[in-house]
Scaffold this motif. Structure first.
Motif, mmCIF file in Angstrom:
data_model
loop_
_atom_site.group_PDB
_atom_site.id
_atom_site.type_symbol
_atom_site.label_atom_id
_atom_site.label_comp_id
_atom_site.label_asym_id
_atom_site.label_seq_id
_atom_site.Cartn_x
_atom_site.Cartn_y
_atom_site.Cartn_z
ATOM 1 N N ALA A 76 42.451 -52.633 -12.636
ATOM 2 C CA ALA A 76 41.345 -52.078 -11.862
ATOM 3 C C ALA A 76 42.002 -51.146 -10.851
ATOM 4 N N ALA A 77 41.293 -50.084 -10.464
ATOM 5 C CA ALA A 77 41.884 -49.102 -9.546
ATOM 6 C C ALA A 77 42.329 -49.803 -8.255
ATOM 7 N N GLY A 78 43.581 -49.596 -7.889
ATOM 8 C CA GLY A 78 44.106 -50.146 -6.634
ATOM 9 C C GLY A 78 44.623 -51.571 -6.744
ATOM 10 N N ILE A 85 42.236 -43.552 1.688
ATOM 11 C CA ILE A 85 41.378 -42.503 1.131
ATOM 12 C C ILE A 85 41.278 -42.713 -0.378
ATOM 13 N N CYS A 86 40.072 -42.866 -0.877
ATOM 14 C CA CYS A 86 39.788 -43.000 -2.299
ATOM 15 C C CYS A 86 40.609 -44.126 -2.934
ATOM 16 N N ASN A 87 41.652 -43.835 -3.699
ATOM 17 C CA ASN A 87 42.472 -44.910 -4.249
ATOM 18 C C ASN A 87 43.016 -45.793 -3.115
ATOM 19 N N GLY A 88 43.234 -45.183 -1.962
ATOM 20 C CA GLY A 88 43.681 -45.948 -0.792
ATOM 21 C C GLY A 88 42.622 -46.932 -0.327
ATOM 22 N N MET A 89 41.352 -46.518 -0.354
ATOM 23 C CA MET A 89 40.277 -47.458 -0.009
ATOM 24 C C MET A 89 40.207 -48.568 -1.049
ATOM 25 N N GLN A 90 40.411 -48.189 -2.302
ATOM 26 C CA GLN A 90 40.385 -49.204 -3.359
ATOM 27 C C GLN A 90 41.453 -50.262 -3.100
ATOM 28 N N VAL A 91 42.644 -49.818 -2.678
ATOM 29 C CA VAL A 91 43.727 -50.757 -2.372
ATOM 30 C C VAL A 91 43.330 -51.649 -1.185
ATOM 31 N N GLY A 127 48.362 -46.117 -12.623
ATOM 32 C CA GLY A 127 47.461 -45.715 -13.703
ATOM 33 C C GLY A 127 46.075 -46.345 -13.662
ATOM 34 N N ASP A 128 45.673 -46.883 -12.504
ATOM 35 C CA ASP A 128 44.387 -47.602 -12.411
ATOM 36 C C ASP A 128 44.338 -48.782 -13.386
ATOM 37 N N ASP A 129 45.499 -49.249 -13.840
ATOM 38 C CA ASP A 129 45.512 -50.364 -14.789
ATOM 39 C C ASP A 129 44.908 -51.616 -14.153
ATOM 40 N N PRO A 133 35.288 -40.501 -0.305
ATOM 41 C CA PRO A 133 35.471 -39.037 -0.320
ATOM 42 C C PRO A 133 36.827 -38.624 0.260
ATOM 43 N N HIS A 134 37.166 -37.345 0.063
ATOM 44 C CA HIS A 134 38.509 -36.847 0.401
ATOM 45 C C HIS A 134 38.492 -35.891 1.598
ATOM 46 N N PRO A 135 38.694 -36.387 2.823
ATOM 47 C CA PRO A 135 38.720 -35.490 3.988
ATOM 48 C C PRO A 135 39.884 -34.494 3.933
ATOM 49 N N GLU A 136 40.998 -34.888 3.286
ATOM 50 C CA GLU A 136 42.176 -33.999 3.241
ATOM 51 C C GLU A 136 41.944 -32.781 2.342
ATOM 52 N N ARG A 137 40.861 -32.799 1.564
ATOM 53 C CA ARG A 137 40.561 -31.641 0.707
ATOM 54 C C ARG A 137 39.614 -30.666 1.391
ATOM 55 N N HIS A 138 39.237 -30.947 2.641
ATOM 56 C CA HIS A 138 38.396 -29.998 3.390
ATOM 57 C C HIS A 138 38.855 -29.947 4.835
ATOM 58 N N PRO A 163 46.968 -42.854 0.449
ATOM 59 C CA PRO A 163 46.262 -41.670 -0.042
ATOM 60 C C PRO A 163 45.629 -41.903 -1.419
ATOM 61 N N GLY A 164 44.970 -40.868 -1.911
ATOM 62 C CA GLY A 164 44.259 -40.973 -3.184
ATOM 63 C C GLY A 164 45.169 -40.807 -4.383
ATOM 64 N N GLY A 165 44.607 -41.090 -5.530
ATOM 65 C CA GLY A 165 45.354 -40.933 -6.774
ATOM 66 C C GLY A 165 45.038 -42.025 -7.771
ATOM 67 N N PHE A 166 45.979 -42.271 -8.619
ATOM 68 C CA PHE A 166 45.795 -43.246 -9.703
ATOM 69 C C PHE A 166 46.984 -44.200 -9.694
ATOM 70 N N SER A 167 47.173 -44.935 -8.604
ATOM 71 C CA SER A 167 48.362 -45.782 -8.484
ATOM 72 C C SER A 167 48.443 -46.736 -9.672
ATOM 73 N N MET A 224 34.217 -35.662 -3.427
ATOM 74 C CA MET A 224 34.549 -37.000 -3.893
ATOM 75 C C MET A 224 35.052 -36.837 -5.320
ATOM 76 N N ALA A 225 35.918 -37.726 -5.767
ATOM 77 C CA ALA A 225 36.482 -37.647 -7.116
ATOM 78 C C ALA A 225 36.985 -39.024 -7.510
ATOM 79 N N HIS A 226 36.102 -39.789 -8.136
ATOM 80 C CA HIS A 226 36.521 -41.138 -8.518
ATOM 81 C C HIS A 226 35.662 -41.699 -9.640
ATOM 82 N N ALA A 227 36.181 -42.773 -10.230
ATOM 83 C CA ALA A 227 35.458 -43.495 -11.280
ATOM 84 C C ALA A 227 34.990 -44.863 -10.794
ATOM 85 N N GLU A 228 35.806 -45.464 -9.904
ATOM 86 C CA GLU A 228 35.485 -46.820 -9.430
ATOM 87 C C GLU A 228 35.197 -46.793 -7.943
ATOM 88 N N GLY A 229 34.037 -46.219 -7.603
ATOM 89 C CA GLY A 229 33.756 -46.041 -6.177
ATOM 90 C C GLY A 229 32.466 -46.634 -5.691
HETATM 91 N N1 LIG Z 1 40.825 -39.562 -6.255
HETATM 92 C C1 LIG Z 1 41.187 -40.819 -6.352
HETATM 93 O O1 LIG Z 1 41.886 -41.355 -5.507
HETATM 94 C C2 LIG Z 1 40.760 -41.543 -7.609
HETATM 95 C C3 LIG Z 1 40.676 -43.001 -7.420
HETATM 96 C C4 LIG Z 1 40.708 -43.790 -8.717
HETATM 97 N N2 LIG Z 1 41.794 -43.376 -9.561
HETATM 98 C C5 LIG Z 1 39.368 -43.678 -9.429
HETATM 99 O O2 LIG Z 1 39.239 -42.905 -10.345
HETATM 100 O O3 LIG Z 1 38.442 -44.378 -9.074
#
Ligand SMILES: NC(=O)CC[C@H](N)C(=O)O
Length: 266
Positions: free
Chosen positions: A65-67, A97-103, A61-63, A228-233, A55-59, A159-164
């Motif tokens: 690089a995200a993921g 999803i989001c951070n999950g895709m980054q991983v 701390g995005d230290d 993007p975040h399907p779980e938010r809609h 799932p999404g988030g900041f695993s 969508m909600a990300h910095a590194e996408g």
């Molecule tokens: N919503 C998220 O999963 C954010 C992903 C990641 N922390 C970023 O900012 O790019």
């Protein structure tokens, strides 16, 4: 219909696990949120599940690089788990999803089998404007084997990300991916917007991604990552303009993705 069990993987900094597990449960699955350290202690836990969801988030701390750190942890300690879900007998699904895709990108599972002119065929980079961006985006589904996108043409999701920003190492990578239906989900111009390989202006394409790429899958369509975040809609009332609509759809646009995952096991 057999109810698939979903492993929603948590790590320090994950913040979308509750909503993601809820979305899978609304779609008819059994979802459990499991901390990565519990899996490292007991790797056999993986055998309880048919779907792996990051799932999404900041695993962490995005230290770095995200993921990056979660991907490294998975590679170092849980490579068997990753291999089982990504390859195995081809009978499981993976969703990031989001951070999950980054991983998944940092693990390389979304770009497997592609030509690699540099150290990776593609990566996720910082949004063009260099900031975290949080907004709703129109999305179009390309011709794709992606299990999660079956029957979906368009979606409107946050969508909600910095590194996408999806960046491919070469035009050949993009061509190969498109040929295999792996450029599954694209940012689009409004509700009627079609697939466009030319980069759309901000904010239609919120990060400057190559070919407006918002989500990519592996060659089989069972492994999918999207920013993007399907779980938010998943509910109609999560749409920002729901009070202005005369009729409400039964679900929010993201719900179809979770239902597709459940239906795949039917
Ligand atoms: N919503 C998220 O999963 C954010 C992903 C990641 N922390 C970023 O900012 O790019």
């Amino acid at each position: 219909m057999p109810q698939p069990r979903v492993l929603v993987l948590r790590a320090p900094g994950t913040n979308c696990d509750e909503e993601t597990a809820f979305a899978f449960e609304q779609a008819g699955a059994i979802a459990e949120r499991v901390h990565v350290n519990r899996l490292i202690e007991n790797p056999a836990l993986k055998d309880r599940y048919q779907v792996l969801c990051l799932p999404g988030g900041f695993s962490y701390g995005d230290d770095i690089a995200a993921g990056r750190i979660l991907a490294t942890k998975l590679r170092q300690h849980l490579s068997d788990l990753v291999d089982t879900f990504v390859h195995g007998n081809g009978d499981r699904l993976v969703l990031g999803i989001c951070n999950g895709m980054q991983v998944l990108m940092r693990l390389g599972v979304l770009t497997e089998g592609l030509p690699s002119p540099v150290d990776a065929p593609a990566t996720l980079s910082w949004n063009d404007h260099g900031r975290f961006e949080d907004r709703w985006v129109h999305l179009a589904v390309d011709k794709t084997p992606c299990v999660f996108l079956k029957g979906i043409e368009r979606m409107y999701l946050p969508m909600a990300h910095a590194e996408g920003k999806f960046v491919a190492a070469s035009a050949e990578v993009l061509e190969t991916m498109q040929g295999e239906g792996r450029l599954a989900l694209r940012y689009a111009d409004g509700e009627q917007g079609a697939i466009d390989n030319n980069v759309l202006p901000f904010p239609l394409n919120p990060n400057g991604a190559d070919a407006n790429i918002a989500g990519v899958c592996d060659a089989t369509g069972r492994v999918f990552g999207l920013m993007p975040h399907p779980e938010r809609h998943i509910e109609a009332t999560q749409h920002p303009f729901w009070t202005r609509r005369s009729e409400q759809p039964e679900f929010g646009d993201g719900m179809a993705m979770f239902k597709n995952a459940v239906d795949w096991f039917a």
